[in-house]
Design an enzyme around this catalytic site. Structure first.
Site, PDB file in Angstrom:
ATOM      1  N   VAL A 159       0.801  -1.148   0.316  1.00  0.00           N
ATOM      2  CA  VAL A 159      -0.165  -0.188   0.266  1.00  0.00           C
ATOM      3  C   VAL A 159       0.693   1.142   0.294  1.00  0.00           C
ATOM      4  CG1 VAL A 159      -2.238   2.028   1.690  1.00  0.00           C
ATOM      5  CG2 VAL A 159      -2.276  -1.301   0.796  1.00  0.00           C
TER       6      VAL A 159
ATOM      7  N   ARG B  11      -5.457   2.619   7.067  1.00  0.00           N
ATOM      8  CA  ARG B  11      -6.369   2.876   6.377  1.00  0.00           C
ATOM      9  C   ARG B  11      -7.512   1.442   6.324  1.00  0.00           C
ATOM     10  NH1 ARG B  11      -6.318   8.210   2.796  1.00  0.00           N
ATOM     11  NH2 ARG B  11      -4.121   8.861   3.952  1.00  0.00           N
TER      12      ARG B  11
ATOM     13  N   LEU C 104      -5.406  -3.116   3.122  1.00  0.00           N
ATOM     14  CA  LEU C 104      -4.366  -4.368   3.439  1.00  0.00           C
ATOM     15  C   LEU C 104      -5.847  -5.269   3.866  1.00  0.00           C
ATOM     16  CD1 LEU C 104      -2.151  -6.480   2.989  1.00  0.00           C
ATOM     17  CD2 LEU C 104      -1.164  -5.669   4.898  1.00  0.00           C
TER      18      LEU C 104
ATOM     19  N   TYR D 187       1.680  -9.918   9.487  1.00  0.00           N
ATOM     20  CA  TYR D 187       0.610 -11.145   8.759  1.00  0.00           C
ATOM     21  C   TYR D 187      -0.399 -11.939   9.503  1.00  0.00           C
ATOM     22  CZ  TYR D 187       2.071  -9.048   4.683  1.00  0.00           C
ATOM     23  OH  TYR D 187       2.612  -8.933   3.384  1.00  0.00           O
TER      24      TYR D 187
ATOM     25  N   PHE E 211       7.592 -17.399  -3.719  1.00  0.00           N
ATOM     26  CA  PHE E 211       6.628 -16.702  -4.558  1.00  0.00           C
ATOM     27  C   PHE E 211       6.918 -15.579  -4.924  1.00  0.00           C
ATOM     28  CE2 PHE E 211       4.604 -19.521  -1.796  1.00  0.00           C
ATOM     29  CZ  PHE E 211       4.176 -18.632  -1.405  1.00  0.00           C
TER      30      PHE E 211
END
Length: 431
Positions: free
Chosen positions: A108, A115, A118, A147, A431
């Site tokens: 972001v 905000r 995500l 995460y 990845f």
């Protein structure tokens, strides 16, 4: 202000990429030594910001890739956030595979952070993955604190280790009936898919390769890093059953001169594995072997006359897992120890269908997981179950840390025996 979270159109893809750190030459990994990097510096320098031509090339390639699923946040028509999932198959305990949404390329822009954009993109990606029938999401976390709040938790590890050549003696073994050969990049490109496919069939945590996975292999030098070299092992029938990519980079200092960097090595059997390492750890005019992105339980250690000689210099988590569909995910793997458990999932806000009490019954390759009104043997968080899923994490440690609460005697031990796998899960690329 109008906010949209959706897939970008083809004509919006260059704007999509501009929201991503790697396209802007900005850091996209937290400042810690990387276990996937073989060089002496903490990590490679940032890349040059991508130009219009490069952005258009990426857009043209990705729009043709059915496994690539971009998502973006638009505020008043301007792209301010971007992410994507890639559809993979991941090997799960029992040698089966499960569909997995690999979260990648996430950012972001700095003026629009904090905000909730995500979270909105994650929610959209989870819902799309479930529609595609993918019960898992996984990622390699750029920052360890981000995460977990979306339900992800570490499931595999990787290490970087060093070995001084003068200490690198192998224990005696039977003569190798196969042969070793140095090959060029074209031959390596042909050999890698077959070796990886056989390894992936048996290694929990390994991923299906993306199209063109090995297309970038080259015989050309890469600055001071030097060109990649390719070593293959053939069995008695002449079939390649092991391959390694390595470099001999130049160094301006005596300290790092004479270093051989192993960038990738896979073998389908112990004979090929030992033969490849036998050459690489005793290479003329070298002093040190460095191998990055390796399994935490590297078998080479047990082939050395001095196991202590192999020194782990960096270690980090690798894949973070997140179960999107608990019953489907749990019935797609097998369990080394038969048993049954009732467990309650606590606080899964993004996939509320996972909440409740479930009864898991497993007998080797056959497992069922259904809702139940029975009293739960234990309560656990969704991230804890996600960490346990591939079998590489300790149920006892997670319980000690407060992520699992037992309600019946022996429930933690039963959970540990049912879920744990040996060897540990590992994936050889990200990845």
């Amino acid at each position: 202000m109008v906010t949209e979270v959706r897939m970008p159109r083809h004509d919006e893809m260059t704007a999509y990429y501009r929201a991503l750190p790697f396209a802007n030459g900005l850091p996209h990994w937290e400042p810690a030594d990387a276990a996937w990097h073989g060089g002496p510096e903490p990590w490679p320098p940032p890349r040059t910001p991508a130009g219009v031509e490069q952005l258009e090339e990426w857009a043209a390639a990705d729009i043709k890739d059915d496994a690539f699923h971009p998502i973006a946040t638009f505020v008043d028509g301007r792209c301010v956030g971007a992410s994507a999932t890639i559809s993979f198959e991941v090997t799960v305990p029992g040698g089966r595979t499960a569909g997995m949404a690999g979260v990648t390329a996430t950012g972001v822009i700095v003026t629009h952070r904090r905000r909730g954009y995500l979270r909105q993109m994650m929610q959209a990606m989870f819902e799309a993955a479930l529609e595609r029938g993918e019960p898992l999401a996984m990622l390699s976390a750029s920052e360890g604190s981000i995460y977990g709040r979306f339900g992800f938790s570490p499931a595999t590890y990787r290490t970087r280790w060093e070995l001084a050549r003068h200490e690198a003696a192998l224990l005696p073994a039977e003569p190798d009936p196969g042969s070793l050969e140095l090959v060029d990049a074209a031959q390596a490109k042909e050999a890698w898919p077959g070796v990886h496919a056989e390894v992936r069939a048996h290694r929990v945590g390994e991923l299906s390769p993306q199209p063109g996975r090995w297309d970038g292999l080259s015989d050309e030098a890469d600055g001071t890093k030097g060109p990649l070299r390719y070593l293959v092992h053939r069995n008695q029938r002449g079939t390649v059953d092991g391959i390694a990519n390595f470099r001999l980079p130049w160094s301006p200092t005596r300290e790092h001169a004479g270093t051989l960097v192993v960038e990738a090595l896979e073998a389908t059997n112990p004979v090929a594995y030992r033969a490849l390492w036998g050459v690489l750890i005793d290479f003329d005019l070298t002093k040190t072997v460095v191998a990055a992105g390796r399994p935490r339980d590297e078998p080479l250690r047990w082939m050395l006359t001095n196991p202590r000689a192999m020194r782990v210099t960096r270690q980090t988590d690798n894949l973070w897992a997140r179960l999107l569909d608990v019953p489907r995910a749990l019935t797609q793997r097998s369990y080394p120890t038969p048993g049954e458990l009732s467990f309650t999932i606590r606080d899964d806000r993004m996939c509320p269908a996972n909440n409740g009490t479930w009864h898991l019954e497993a007998d080797g390759p056959v497992a069922t997981c259904v809702p139940t009104d029975k009293a739960a043997d234990l309560t656990l968080t969704l991230p804890a179950l996600s960490s346990l899923y591939l079998g590489g994490m300790s149920a006892s440690h997670l319980a000690y840390a407060g992520h699992i609460t037992a309600h019946t005697d022996g429930a933690i031990d039963r959970l540990a025996r049912m879920f744990r796998t040996d060897p540990e899960p590992h994936n050889s690329f990200v990845f």
